[in-house]
Enzyme design. Structure first.
Site, PDB file in Angstrom:
ATOM      1  N   CYS A  12      -4.082   0.483  -2.743  1.00 35.42           N
ATOM      2  CA  CYS A  12      -4.085  -0.698  -1.907  1.00 35.42           C
ATOM      3  C   CYS A  12      -2.746  -1.603  -2.427  1.00 35.42           C
ATOM      4  CB  CYS A  12      -5.273  -1.317  -1.598  1.00 35.42           C
ATOM      5  SG  CYS A  12      -6.502  -0.670  -0.885  1.00 35.42           S
ATOM      6  N   GLU A  49       0.266   5.357   0.447  1.00 34.12           N
ATOM      7  CA  GLU A  49      -0.409   6.297   0.825  1.00 34.12           C
ATOM      8  C   GLU A  49      -0.039   7.587   0.494  1.00 34.12           C
ATOM      9  OE1 GLU A  49      -1.036   5.551   5.183  1.00 34.12           O
ATOM     10  OE2 GLU A  49      -2.267   3.793   4.829  1.00 34.12           O
ATOM     11  N   CYS A  88     -10.524  -3.027  -4.515  1.00 34.51           N
ATOM     12  CA  CYS A  88      -9.825  -4.223  -5.341  1.00 34.51           C
ATOM     13  C   CYS A  88     -10.441  -5.168  -5.293  1.00 34.51           C
ATOM     14  CB  CYS A  88      -8.778  -4.451  -3.605  1.00 34.51           C
ATOM     15  SG  CYS A  88      -7.188  -3.252  -3.596  1.00 34.51           S
ATOM     16  N   GLU A 124      -2.784  -4.737  -3.170  1.00 39.79           N
ATOM     17  CA  GLU A 124      -3.441  -5.622  -4.242  1.00 39.79           C
ATOM     18  C   GLU A 124      -3.564  -5.036  -5.382  1.00 39.79           C
ATOM     19  OE1 GLU A 124      -4.794  -4.781  -1.161  1.00 39.79           O
ATOM     20  OE2 GLU A 124      -6.218  -6.218  -0.493  1.00 39.79           O
ATOM     21  N   CYS A 169     -10.565  -4.552   0.121  1.00 37.25           N
ATOM     22  CA  CYS A 169     -11.585  -3.696  -0.136  1.00 37.25           C
ATOM     23  C   CYS A 169     -12.472  -3.801  -1.201  1.00 37.25           C
ATOM     24  CB  CYS A 169     -10.944  -1.957   0.186  1.00 37.25           C
ATOM     25  SG  CYS A 169     -10.121  -1.577  -1.318  1.00 37.25           S
ATOM     26  N   ASN A 228       0.908  -1.244  -0.028  1.00 37.15           N
ATOM     27  CA  ASN A 228      -0.229   0.039  -0.010  1.00 37.15           C
ATOM     28  C   ASN A 228       0.992   1.117   0.112  1.00 37.15           C
ATOM     29  OD1 ASN A 228       0.702  -0.792   2.471  1.00 37.15           O
ATOM     30  ND2 ASN A 228      -1.280   0.245   3.556  1.00 37.15           N
TER      31      ASN A 228
END
Ligand code: THU
Length: 137
Positions: free
Chosen positions: A59, A50, A97, A61, A94, A48
């Site tokens: 993310c 940010e 994703c 993934e 999430c 991830n």
């Protein structure tokens, strides 16, 4: 529910743990790593990433999938992904994703998710993660 992982799935989890080391997550302090198993056996890492403009966060993934596609690997050929997050008992991808996984993974791919409790590890199909996904390919 506890899952018995294959040795390949266990190796993929170890790769996801290594991938999590590269995280940039100073705002959430919630590192996540992903390891994507490609058709030729290569494993691509993602973490991830940010941003202070929080909505720009990517993310782990999607980082892994976008890295693989950017390297010229064919969409919908990826065999499996492992996701690891140490700050939660069991990580669950999430919604954003799940939509991207549904489109870019091989249709029969498995997603192996692990958090701080290995006994809680789950292996998901794409249909379990996002039933009836919007997908017209
Ligand atoms: N995150 C992931 O990278 N993957 C998930 O499956 C869930 C959430 C990231 C996004 C954000 O950087 C942090 O975890 C907290 O939500």
């Amino acid at each position: 529910m506890s899952e018995q992982l294959s040795s390949e799935q266990q190796r993929l989890i170890e790769a996801a743990k290594a991938a999590a080391q590269a995280t940039w997550s100073p705002y959430s302090n919630f590192p996540v790593g992903a390891a994507l198993l490609c058709a030729d056996g290569e494993v691509i890492h993602g973490c991830n990433v940010e941003n202070i403009s929080f909505g720009l966060t990517n993310c782990a993934e999607r980082s892994a999938l976008f890295a693989a596609i950017s390297r010229g690997m064919a969409p919908r050929t990826f065999k499996a992904m492992a996701v690891y997050a140490p700050k939660v008992e069991l990580i669950s991808p999430c919604g954003a994703c799940r939509q991207v996984l549904a489109e870019l993974m091989a249709p029969d791919a498995l997603i192996v998710c692990q958090g701080s409790d290995p006994a809680a590890t789950r292996v998901w199909t794409l249909e379990q993660l996002l039933p009836g996904a919007f997908n017209h390919l």
